[in-house]
Design a protein around this motif. Structure first.
Motif, PDB file in Angstrom:
ATOM      1  N   LEU A  20       0.845  -1.194   0.000  1.00 40.77           N
ATOM      2  CA  LEU A  20       0.000   0.000   0.000  1.00 40.77           C
ATOM      3  C   LEU A  20       0.875   1.237   0.000  1.00 40.77           C
ATOM      4  CD1 LEU A  20      -2.696  -1.055   2.650  1.00 40.77           C
ATOM      5  CD2 LEU A  20      -2.837  -1.241   0.154  1.00 40.77           C
ATOM      6  N   GLU A  55       4.590   0.598   0.455  1.00 36.09           N
ATOM      7  CA  GLU A  55       5.060  -0.091   1.664  1.00 36.09           C
ATOM      8  C   GLU A  55       4.356  -1.439   1.798  1.00 36.09           C
ATOM      9  OE1 GLU A  55       5.136   0.518   6.545  1.00 36.09           O
ATOM     10  OE2 GLU A  55       4.452   2.134   5.233  1.00 36.09           O
ATOM     11  N   LYS A 111       2.551  -3.926   3.630  1.00 33.13           N
ATOM     12  CA  LYS A 111       1.780  -3.903   4.873  1.00 33.13           C
ATOM     13  C   LYS A 111       1.532  -5.305   5.424  1.00 33.13           C
ATOM     14  CE  LYS A 111       0.972   0.510   5.504  1.00 33.13           C
ATOM     15  NZ  LYS A 111       1.413   1.214   6.736  1.00 33.13           N
ATOM     16  N   THR A 148       0.636   0.215  -5.173  1.00 30.42           N
ATOM     17  CA  THR A 148      -0.465  -0.473  -4.500  1.00 30.42           C
ATOM     18  C   THR A 148      -0.738  -1.757  -5.259  1.00 30.42           C
ATOM     19  OG1 THR A 148      -1.462   1.558  -3.651  1.00 30.42           O
ATOM     20  CG2 THR A 148      -2.882  -0.367  -3.808  1.00 30.42           C
ATOM     21  N   ASN A 156      -8.018   1.312  -0.975  1.00 33.72           N
ATOM     22  CA  ASN A 156      -6.828   2.153  -1.016  1.00 33.72           C
ATOM     23  C   ASN A 156      -6.738   2.902  -2.344  1.00 33.72           C
ATOM     24  OD1 ASN A 156      -3.641   2.347  -1.692  1.00 33.72           O
ATOM     25  ND2 ASN A 156      -4.003   2.612   0.505  1.00 33.72           N
ATOM     26  N   ASP A 186      -7.149  -1.251   8.736  1.00 31.61           N
ATOM     27  CA  ASP A 186      -6.021  -1.723   9.526  1.00 31.61           C
ATOM     28  C   ASP A 186      -5.681  -3.156   9.113  1.00 31.61           C
ATOM     29  OD1 ASP A 186      -4.060  -1.695  11.567  1.00 31.61           O
ATOM     30  OD2 ASP A 186      -5.418  -2.796  12.887  1.00 31.61           O
ATOM     31  N   ALA A 226       0.036  -7.138  11.144  1.00 35.70           N
ATOM     32  CA  ALA A 226       1.318  -7.630  10.619  1.00 35.70           C
ATOM     33  C   ALA A 226       1.469  -9.126  10.819  1.00 35.70           C
ATOM     34  CB  ALA A 226       2.470  -6.892  11.295  1.00 35.70           C
TER      35      ALA A 226
END
Length: 419
Positions: free
Chosen positions: A210, A213, A215, A267, A315, A323, A326
């Motif tokens: 995203l 990065e 995620k 993305t 996104n 959210d 991880a």
């Protein structure tokens, strides 16, 4: 903003592009006719929220999909193009470039779709790979076999779902390949790639990028099952790795290296495959810039509590990001039960095995079954959750035993046999 959505998969209740895009924007759908229910009530629910819908038969091979998209763009103007299927990645990229809109371009899509281009890029970046070579004709293939020996894997450069994958172990297998690929004898040649066969345990690494990065990046293992096994009538299973599994970090790092080497969109979802060799090495196989198939999306939703296609579309639509944990909230896994040739006589309706959270069937008694051609073809499937990989794999194993005992397929010219 106006979004063009290309779709070829069933529009289930969970695949809701208009909801993910939001009420302030428009979604226009070009879909395979077969992806929409024939039941009027279900059909209305599936198509609710779209500003306009067009249906196409033979969606995969139909050039009118792109022609109609271009005509609609001239009329309305699209700001984004969305596509989730492996087989629409390049089609969507071509349309973006014609429309002049942001998103994955043709160069990026080609690097992820064409296995030869991908492996050239990864090889130059030092990512460990099995030996490989393009195969356009018989001379190419014989040269690769002579230099590497048997067995050899030959597959389409732009294939998917283990479709048309051949493992050659002798000259008879080469003859079978030639019979299946007459393009090996043409001047234009075949679009195939040959690879050294490696005995392995298959790990797949799934996640999402995203805004540049990563995620989510997490590995699963298929244990003693492979994507090719299901085409032989054997069940395929997969399970998320435990957070303390010593193989997790190396698989994640190897995938990060591959994504860094490739022109990965800012993305993007991804589905990578890593071979764990018999001597403990990790060899990268390939990676796609889309969600993993075969119910992997369901496993990730169970494990992480989010549906990655929704995260991806939201996104791109500029909404508040969801959210994404991880690490998994729980360990989850799947098992796919493939068809075998014959008549389906009996298939159970409910699964009583502890740890199984969902059981689905895809065929009814009386159906004439053929061997699976894709690694995701199935007549039954289960999803399982638990506190550890060992717990989930026990549930999957018990479910397979239960399914085989309670499913009957009458073989052609033979007695009834359990699936």
């Amino acid at each position: 903003m106006r979004y063009l959505v290309l779709n070829r998969t069933p529009l289930t209740s969970g695949l809701r592009f208009p909801d993910w895009i939001g009420a302030d924007d428009e979604a226009v759908l070009l879909t395979d006719t077969a992806a929409v229910s024939t039941d009027p009530r279900e059909r209305t629910a599936q198509l609710a929220g779209y500003a306009h819908v067009e249906f196409f038969d033979d969606f995969h091979f139909n050039p009118l999909v792109e022609s109609q998209a271009l005509a609609m763009h001239r009329k309305w103007g699209f700001d984004r193009v969305l596509a989730l299927s492996e087989f629409d990645i390049l089609r969507a990229a071509r349309l973006r470039e014609i429309f002049g809109v942001p998103g994955q371009d043709v160069a990026s899509a080609t690097a992820f779709r064409d296995k030869l281009d991908m492996k050239r890029i990864l090889s130059e970046a030092g990512v460990p790979l099995a030996r490989y070579a393009p195969v356009s004709n018989l001379a190419d293939l014989l040269g690769f076999v002579e230099g590497n020996g048997y067995p050899v894997v030959v597959k389409p450069r732009r294939g998917g779902g283990s479709m048309d994958v051949h493992v050659l172990r002798d000259e008879q297998d080469i003859d079978s390949l030639l019979a299946a690929h007459r393009d090996l004898g043409t001047d234009d040649g075949a679009q195939l790639i040959a690879e050294q066969y490696i005995e392995h345990e298959l790990l797949h690494v799934d996640g999402i990028v995203l805004d540049g990065e990563i995620k989510l990046i997490w590995a699963s293992t298929q244990g003693d099952s492979t994507c090719l096994d299901i085409k032989q009538g054997n069940a395929l299973h997969s399970c998320l790795m435990d957070p303390d599994d010593p193989l997790l970090a190396p698989a994640q790092e190897l995938t990060r290296r591959a994504l860094a080497a490739l022109p990965t969109p800012d993305t993007s979802m991804f589905h990578a495959e890593v071979f764990l060799t018999e001597d403990g090495r990790m060899v990268f196989n390939e990676v796609a810039s889309r969600m993993g198939g075969g119910m992997i999306e369901d496993v990730l939703k169970l494990g992480f509590g989010v549906f990655l296609p929704e995260v991806y579309v939201r996104n791109l639509s500029g909404h508040e990001p969801l959210d994404v944990p991880a690490a998994p909230l729980r360990i989850a896994g799947l098992s796919l039960f493939p068809p075998r040739p014959g008549t389906l006589v009996r298939i159970p309706g409910e699964c009583p095995v502890p740890g199984i959270t969902e059981y689905r069937t895809y065929a009814e008694p009386g159906a004439e079954l053929e061997p699976a051609k894709l690694s995701v073809e199935k007549i039954g499937s289960v999803l399982a959750t638990g506190g550890s990989r060992a717990e989930v794999e026990t549930a999957l194993s018990d479910a397979l035993t239960w399914f085989e005992r309670n499913t009957v397929i009458q073989g052609r010219g033979g007695p009834d046999s359990a699936s």
